[in-house]
Write an enzyme that holds these catalytic residues in place. Structure first.
Site: not given
Length: 258
Positions: A107-109, A130, A9, A11-12
């Site tokens: 969540g994918a992360d 995380d 949400n 940063q990449i």
């Protein structure tokens, strides 16, 4: 080489792997409007400036918790790298047994974190924390079963909410102030952020370990950009800042034949 992108949400977070060697990590803001051209040109530039040839990227893996950016990610990879990205999502091979009515919404992360952690520490009970826009807690059993977790407001998000709702308070550097009682407003905000979060982290660790693992041993893994802030507090057994991009790489490799 494999390009990995973790789209959050705020940063990449990206990385480039050559075999098992992590050649490069980078970050780019994901806030505001991001076009496929802007992202594609950025990816080419960051690769070239670090001595890597974009044409040698053979695969792209992505975890994203920002659905509005997914089309942008796809189009930028297709146009500027000539590759269709692999997206972590429901239906892929993960090696993780996720049960419960909300399993598809994990969540994918967090899935990527779990994949990497299980690869590094097989047959161990794991608690992964995380740190990002939100702090997420995920318990994985030694049998690779997802036992549950929690979501807590992140440190930087807490600060932003505070200054937006308190007219006389200003943004401060987020750090360990070295003490809970300060004579300055700046130090008091820093103390509230640091020790408030640290106390919550300790409480979550204690409760989740007891609820999910009972008296069995477990490994507590810290990761994410803000995790380093609490590394010296010794609340983790290990801090692995690149866990999510490693998990993306492993997931991509596990699903090549799918």
């Amino acid at each position: 080489m494999i390009l990995t992108l973790d789209v959050g949400n705020t940063q990449i977070f990206g990385g480039v792997y050559e075999g098992d060697n992590l050649k490069l990590t980078f970050r780019k803001t994901s806030k505001g409007t991001l076009t496929s051209d802007e992202l594609g040109l950025f990816l080419r530039q960051v690769l070239r400036e670090n001595g890597l040839d974009p044409k040698k990227i053979r695969e792209v893996g992505v975890s994203s918790v920002v659905p509005d950016i997914n089309r942008t990610i796809h189009n930028s990879c297709m146009k500027y790298l000539g590759l269709e990205p692999f997206m972590i999502g429901p239906g892929i091979k993960t090696g993780l047994n996720i049960r419960g009515r909300d399993a598809a919404n994990l969540g994918a992360d967090r899935v990527a974190d779990a994949i990497a952690a299980m690869n590094i520490y097989p047959d161990r009970n794991l608690l992964i924390i995380d740190f990002g826009t939100a702090n997420t807690y995920d318990a994985i059993s030694k049998n690779k079963e997802y036992k549950g977790g929690a979501i807590q407001i992140g440190v930087s998000t807490s600060l932003n909410a505070l200054i937006q709702n308190a007219a006389l308070l200003s943004k401060v550097e987020i750090l360990d102030p070295g003490g809970a009682a300060s004579l300055t407003t700046e130090g008091q905000i820093q103390a509230g952020l640091y020790y408030g979060n640290l106390g919550a982290i300790k409480e979550f660790i204690t409760r989740i370990k007891k609820e999910c693992f009972g008296n069995e041993e477990s490994i507590v893994i810290g990761t994410g950009g803000m995790g380093r802030l609490f590394e010296s507090a010794k609340v983790f057994d290990v801090y692995l800042p690149d866990l999510v991009i490693l998990g993306i790489k492993i997931a991509l490799e596990q699903n090549r034949s799918v």
